[in-house]
Design a protein around this motif. Structure first.
Motif, PDB file in Angstrom:
ATOM      1  N   LYS A 234     -50.589  67.467  15.981  1.00  0.00           N
ATOM      2  CA  LYS A 234     -49.917  68.705  15.681  1.00  0.00           C
ATOM      3  C   LYS A 234     -51.196  68.611  13.898  1.00  0.00           C
ATOM      4  N   ASP A 235     -51.332  68.703  13.348  1.00  0.00           N
ATOM      5  CA  ASP A 235     -52.049  69.374  11.411  1.00  0.00           C
ATOM      6  C   ASP A 235     -50.898  69.940  10.559  1.00  0.00           C
ATOM      7  N   ILE A 236     -50.883  70.474   9.122  1.00  0.00           N
ATOM      8  CA  ILE A 236     -50.493  70.781   8.486  1.00  0.00           C
ATOM      9  C   ILE A 236     -51.466  71.441   7.425  1.00  0.00           C
ATOM     10  N   LYS A 237     -51.872  72.353   7.147  1.00  0.00           N
ATOM     11  CA  LYS A 237     -53.095  72.808   6.435  1.00  0.00           C
ATOM     12  C   LYS A 237     -52.560  74.107   5.897  1.00  0.00           C
ATOM     13  N   ASN A 238     -52.880  74.891   4.949  1.00  0.00           N
ATOM     14  CA  ASN A 238     -52.039  76.237   4.185  1.00  0.00           C
ATOM     15  C   ASN A 238     -53.243  76.663   5.367  1.00  0.00           C
ATOM     16  N   SER A 239     -52.376  78.268   4.283  1.00  0.00           N
ATOM     17  CA  SER A 239     -52.687  79.046   5.492  1.00  0.00           C
ATOM     18  C   SER A 239     -54.720  79.673   5.896  1.00  0.00           C
ATOM     19  N   THR A 240     -54.916  79.551   4.537  1.00  0.00           N
ATOM     20  CA  THR A 240     -56.516  79.681   5.005  1.00  0.00           C
ATOM     21  C   THR A 240     -57.432  78.984   5.423  1.00  0.00           C
ATOM     22  N   GLN A 241     -57.196  77.400   5.125  1.00  0.00           N
ATOM     23  CA  GLN A 241     -57.305  76.796   5.779  1.00  0.00           C
ATOM     24  C   GLN A 241     -57.600  76.654   7.543  1.00  0.00           C
ATOM     25  N   ILE A 242     -56.560  76.967   7.458  1.00  0.00           N
ATOM     26  CA  ILE A 242     -56.265  76.974   9.107  1.00  0.00           C
ATOM     27  C   ILE A 242     -57.387  77.931   9.488  1.00  0.00           C
ATOM     28  N   ILE A 243     -57.279  79.496   9.293  1.00  0.00           N
ATOM     29  CA  ILE A 243     -58.275  80.399   9.373  1.00  0.00           C
ATOM     30  C   ILE A 243     -59.408  79.700   9.890  1.00  0.00           C
ATOM     31  N   GLN A 244     -60.197  79.205   8.173  1.00  0.00           N
ATOM     32  CA  GLN A 244     -61.586  78.391   8.445  1.00  0.00           C
ATOM     33  C   GLN A 244     -61.420  77.572  10.020  1.00  0.00           C
ATOM     34  N   MET A 245     -60.307  76.277  10.075  1.00  0.00           N
ATOM     35  CA  MET A 245     -60.349  75.745  10.908  1.00  0.00           C
ATOM     36  C   MET A 245     -60.670  76.321  12.377  1.00  0.00           C
ATOM     37  N   LEU A 246     -59.618  77.449  12.745  1.00  0.00           N
ATOM     38  CA  LEU A 246     -60.337  78.230  14.074  1.00  0.00           C
ATOM     39  C   LEU A 246     -61.680  78.689  14.423  1.00  0.00           C
ATOM     40  N   LEU A 247     -62.168  78.730  13.200  1.00  0.00           N
ATOM     41  CA  LEU A 247     -63.255  79.689  13.086  1.00  0.00           C
ATOM     42  C   LEU A 247     -64.869  78.803  13.428  1.00  0.00           C
ATOM     43  N   ASP A 248     -64.747  77.527  12.778  1.00  0.00           N
ATOM     44  CA  ASP A 248     -65.234  76.252  13.259  1.00  0.00           C
ATOM     45  C   ASP A 248     -64.557  75.644  14.055  1.00  0.00           C
ATOM     46  N   GLY A 249     -64.466  75.607  15.054  1.00  0.00           N
ATOM     47  CA  GLY A 249     -63.394  75.212  15.850  1.00  0.00           C
ATOM     48  C   GLY A 249     -63.085  73.513  16.677  1.00  0.00           C
ATOM     49  N   GLU A 250     -62.195  73.746  15.446  1.00  0.00           N
ATOM     50  CA  GLU A 250     -61.416  72.598  14.797  1.00  0.00           C
ATOM     51  C   GLU A 250     -60.335  72.172  16.061  1.00  0.00           C
ATOM     52  N   ILE A 251     -59.500  73.213  15.957  1.00  0.00           N
ATOM     53  CA  ILE A 251     -57.985  73.059  16.627  1.00  0.00           C
ATOM     54  C   ILE A 251     -58.325  74.563  17.515  1.00  0.00           C
TER      55      ILE A 251
ATOM     56  N   LYS B  46     -41.128  79.023 -16.819  1.00  0.00           N
ATOM     57  CA  LYS B  46     -41.793  78.225 -16.460  1.00  0.00           C
ATOM     58  C   LYS B  46     -42.378  78.502 -14.729  1.00  0.00           C
ATOM     59  N   TRP B  47     -43.271  79.355 -14.088  1.00  0.00           N
ATOM     60  CA  TRP B  47     -42.989  79.156 -13.000  1.00  0.00           C
ATOM     61  C   TRP B  47     -43.845  77.848 -12.553  1.00  0.00           C
ATOM     62  N   ILE B  48     -43.689  77.769 -11.183  1.00  0.00           N
ATOM     63  CA  ILE B  48     -44.688  76.537 -10.305  1.00  0.00           C
ATOM     64  C   ILE B  48     -44.944  77.249  -9.089  1.00  0.00           C
ATOM     65  N   LEU B  49     -46.080  77.227  -8.491  1.00  0.00           N
ATOM     66  CA  LEU B  49     -45.867  77.679  -7.548  1.00  0.00           C
ATOM     67  C   LEU B  49     -47.087  76.711  -6.618  1.00  0.00           C
ATOM     68  N   ARG B  50     -47.292  77.188  -4.976  1.00  0.00           N
ATOM     69  CA  ARG B  50     -48.608  76.171  -4.398  1.00  0.00           C
ATOM     70  C   ARG B  50     -49.681  75.973  -4.790  1.00  0.00           C
ATOM     71  N   GLU B  51     -50.519  76.089  -4.212  1.00  0.00           N
ATOM     72  CA  GLU B  51     -51.175  75.917  -4.154  1.00  0.00           C
ATOM     73  C   GLU B  51     -52.237  76.538  -3.839  1.00  0.00           C
ATOM     74  N   LYS B  52     -53.346  77.391  -4.184  1.00  0.00           N
ATOM     75  CA  LYS B  52     -54.379  78.601  -3.564  1.00  0.00           C
ATOM     76  C   LYS B  52     -54.218  77.912  -2.573  1.00  0.00           C
ATOM     77  N   GLY B  53     -54.242  79.481  -1.405  1.00  0.00           N
ATOM     78  CA  GLY B  53     -54.689  79.155   0.064  1.00  0.00           C
ATOM     79  C   GLY B  53     -53.040  79.327   0.850  1.00  0.00           C
ATOM     80  N   SER B  54     -52.018  79.003  -0.190  1.00  0.00           N
ATOM     81  CA  SER B  54     -51.209  79.283   0.257  1.00  0.00           C
ATOM     82  C   SER B  54     -50.834  80.596   0.912  1.00  0.00           C
ATOM     83  N   GLY B  55     -50.087  80.725   2.454  1.00  0.00           N
ATOM     84  CA  GLY B  55     -49.135  82.102   2.011  1.00  0.00           C
ATOM     85  C   GLY B  55     -48.104  82.547   1.497  1.00  0.00           C
ATOM     86  N   THR B  56     -47.422  81.584   0.913  1.00  0.00           N
ATOM     87  CA  THR B  56     -46.355  82.066   0.420  1.00  0.00           C
ATOM     88  C   THR B  56     -46.434  82.482  -1.726  1.00  0.00           C
ATOM     89  N   ARG B  57     -47.924  81.951  -1.757  1.00  0.00           N
ATOM     90  CA  ARG B  57     -48.282  81.955  -3.007  1.00  0.00           C
ATOM     91  C   ARG B  57     -49.318  83.473  -3.373  1.00  0.00           C
TER      92      ARG B  57
END
Length: 297
Positions: A122-139, A186-197
């Motif tokens: 199992k791994d936890i990444k943001n959605s953008t990272q997951i798509i790249q991992m699929l394209l690279d064949g890592e998961i 004061k707005w606080i959001l997740r990092e770039k690539g996060s689906g929530t953000r």
């Protein structure tokens, strides 16, 4: 070298009489001899001394057996698993943070309990990272919170999730406000690539440019702690993340006017992915047990 050649080699190490072995396993003496000669030719030297009618292991043969026998047994076990169609193997799955921490643990647990010969990395990444991992064949597969039109990715909807705006400022509890009435916070959001953000900012349209981001966060406990002790902070999260805090009235939902904060959640995988029995069975298990819509408070 073939498994059959190795099998006959190990047989002969236990019974050096070719004629006896031939009768025992139902193979002609010439077939046994040809297999052993083929193995020796591939290795470049004899493994047996020919003494009378016996084949006796020489020093190189003893060394070869010592180094290879346990690996041969492992290969035979693997071959047996395939021929018996036993469910086994390891899946590599990455989930976005909300899904990975609040939804997938029970789904993983139930699957592994039912199929003990399998494992899941199992791994936890943001959605953008997951798509790249699929394209690279890592998961093998991912579960994400954003839309994607990547042509090499297949997406299958699993359910929907509700995002909410949340604060510890009790004066805003359940208030129905336009988003620009909250820009002073004061707005606080997740990092770039996060689906929530991405969903939150996309839902604001041009208003997104008016929000001044005070800081970003990656861990849910981090943001919840900041929210509880600083009522001038505000953020957007999945309702799953703060269900307990809302019920205890430690945090409060603010209801934005004219903004849709629903999002779809997807199973994604590379279109060239070969679907093993394990992949297909977990895919079915995931779809049958991903009951996020029914679970939303």
């Amino acid at each position: 070298m073939t498994l059959r050649e190795l099998e006959l080699f190990y047989y002969l190490t236990e019974n050096p009489h070719v004629s006896q072995l031939s009768k025992k396993i139902g193979i002609s003496q010439s077939a046994i001899s040809l297999a052993i000669k083929s193995l020796e030719k591939k290795l470049g030297e004899p493994l047996f001394d020919r003494i009378g009618k016996k084949l006796v292991l020489n020093e190189r043969g003893r060394f070869f057996k010592e180094k290879t026998h346990k690996h041969y047994l492992a290969l035979k076990d693997a071959q047996l698993m395939f021929t018996q169609n036993t469910l086994f193997g390891t899946l590599k799955i990455a989930s976005s943070k909300t899904i990975g921490e609040f939804i997938m643990p029970q789904i993983f647990f139930d699957f592994l309990s039912q199929y003990p010969n399998t494992s899941i990395i199992k791994d936890i990444k943001n959605s953008t990272q997951i798509i790249q991992m699929l394209l690279d064949g890592e998961i093998d597969m991912g579960i994400i919170e954003i839309e994607t039109n990547e042509p090499h990715i297949i997406k299958e909807k699993l359910g929907s999730d509700k995002l909410i705006i949340v604060t510890s400022d009790k004066k805003l509890a359940n208030k129905n406000l336009f988003i620009d009435q909250l820009f002073y916070k004061k707005w606080i959001l997740r990092e770039k690539g996060s689906g929530t953000r991405e969903i939150f900012l996309d839902s604001l349209g041009s208003n997104a440019q008016e929000i001044e981001l005070f800081m970003k966060f990656t861990e849910f406990e981090e943001i919840k702690t900041l929210l509880k002790y600083n009522n001038d902070i505000i953020t957007c999260l999945s309702k799953f993340v703060v269900t307990d805090e809302l019920q205890r009235e430690e945090l409060f939902e603010v209801i934005p006017k004219n903004i849709n904060l629903q999002r779809n959640l997807y199973l994604v995988y590379n279109k060239n992915k070969y679907k093993t029995n394990l992949f297909s069975l977990f895919q079915k298990h995931l779809k049958n047990n991903f009951h996020i819509e029914e679970s939303l408070p």
